[in-house]
Design a protein around this motif. Structure first.
Motif, PDB file in Angstrom:
ATOM      1  N   SER A  16     -20.158  22.024  -7.380  1.00 51.45           N
ATOM      2  CA  SER A  16     -19.870  21.132  -8.367  1.00 51.45           C
ATOM      3  C   SER A  16     -19.592  19.729  -7.394  1.00 51.45           C
ATOM      4  O   SER A  16     -18.888  19.857  -6.434  1.00 51.45           O
ATOM      5  CB  SER A  16     -18.901  21.250  -9.273  1.00 51.45           C
ATOM      6  OG  SER A  16     -19.174  22.413 -10.066  1.00 51.45           O
ATOM      7  N   ARG A  44     -21.312  21.840 -11.789  1.00 49.61           N
ATOM      8  CA  ARG A  44     -21.479  20.512 -13.000  1.00 49.61           C
ATOM      9  C   ARG A  44     -21.309  19.562 -11.944  1.00 49.61           C
ATOM     10  O   ARG A  44     -20.936  19.216 -10.698  1.00 49.61           O
ATOM     11  CB  ARG A  44     -20.361  20.429 -13.691  1.00 49.61           C
ATOM     12  CG  ARG A  44     -20.281  21.903 -14.675  1.00 49.61           C
ATOM     13  CD  ARG A  44     -19.367  21.634 -15.895  1.00 49.61           C
ATOM     14  NE  ARG A  44     -19.686  20.789 -17.035  1.00 49.61           N
ATOM     15  CZ  ARG A  44     -20.707  21.109 -17.772  1.00 49.61           C
ATOM     16  NH1 ARG A  44     -21.019  22.368 -17.754  1.00 49.61           N
ATOM     17  NH2 ARG A  44     -20.943  20.273 -18.683  1.00 49.61           N
ATOM     18  N   LYS A  68     -25.307  19.755 -16.484  1.00 52.67           N
ATOM     19  CA  LYS A  68     -24.894  19.524 -14.921  1.00 52.67           C
ATOM     20  C   LYS A  68     -25.183  18.308 -14.366  1.00 52.67           C
ATOM     21  O   LYS A  68     -24.456  18.139 -13.444  1.00 52.67           O
ATOM     22  CB  LYS A  68     -25.663  20.776 -14.479  1.00 52.67           C
ATOM     23  CG  LYS A  68     -25.279  21.980 -14.970  1.00 52.67           C
ATOM     24  CD  LYS A  68     -26.162  23.247 -14.415  1.00 52.67           C
ATOM     25  CE  LYS A  68     -25.547  24.415 -14.960  1.00 52.67           C
ATOM     26  NZ  LYS A  68     -24.544  25.103 -14.780  1.00 52.67           N
TER      27      LYS A  68
END
Length: 228
Positions: A16, A44, A68
């Motif tokens: 992420s 994300r 995302k």
């Protein structure tokens, strides 16, 4: 090191918040299989560097619709109407760059150059907040180099070392992105033995490529169809 891996293994190379370089122009030269694998992860807040954010229901469009992507850096986002709406609402950050500027910024990132001065976009909204300098009587703005935590690229053919060949204009941003990512994952249509590629036609040398996967897509007419 065995560079040929299963597509199901690629997710572990992303985190992420990563900045990801994604090859392609429209859908030509886009690593569709790798993007599909990212859909299966829980990563994300990605920053995506790419010419565009996919066509409707394909490629990066699917990644965006899954929520995302936090920021997009590129040249042509209007084909993704949802991305434009999200930007207008302040839900998506966009850094808009002319295509030549985008390509050169990535090339500089791969070459170890901090940035460059260009006349493109001088005096426009795109130049706001950027350093301006006069050189030989003309105005230039400074553009910072672009690099990625991971570069995902698409090639037509690879040998098992990772030497890459591209198919005509599907080459687009892919070779320069291969030089500018800390980790480089190449999706290819065909994997051959070492020595089967003519060295005169190799565009991306194996030293730039960390991992290779077999593409799950084939081109049928103008469409890219999942075939495996």
């Amino acid at each position: 090191m065995n560079k040929v891996i299963k597509s199901s293994e690629v997710g572990k190379y992303f985190k992420s918040g990563n900045q990801i370089l994604v090859g392609g122009f429209g859908l030509a030269g886009v690593p569709l299989t790798i993007i599909d694998e990212l859909l299966k992860t829980d990563i994300r807040d990605l920053t995506i560097v790419s010419n565009n954010l996919g066509d409707e229901g394909q490629g990066l469009h699917k990644l965006f619709m899954q929520g995302k992507i936090k920021k997009a850096i590129g040249s042509f986002f209007t084909i993704n109407k949802e991305a434009v709406i999200a930007w207008a609402k302040g839900e998506l950050e966009i850094d808009l760059l002319p295509q030549g500027t985008l390509a050169e910024a990535i090339r500089c990132g791969g070459a170890g150059i901090g940035g460059f001065y260009t006349k493109t976009a001088v005096g426009t909204e795109l130049s706001k907040g950027k350093e301006e300098r006069e050189i030989d009587g003309e105005r230039y703005i400074f553009e910072k180099a672009i690099k990625g935590d991971v570069a995902i690229i698409k090639a037509a053919k690879a040998d098992k070392l990772g030497n890459l060949l591209y198919h005509t204009t599907a080459r687009n941003f892919n070779p320069m992105m291969a030089t500018a990512g800390k980790i480089v994952i190449a999706e290819v249509d065909e994997i051959v033995e070492v020595g089967d590629l003519d060295p005169e036609y190799i565009v991306t040398p194996h030293a730039y490529v960390d991992y290779i996967i077999q593409s799950n897509y084939s081109k049928v007419g103008r469409d890219y169809v999942e075939s495996r």
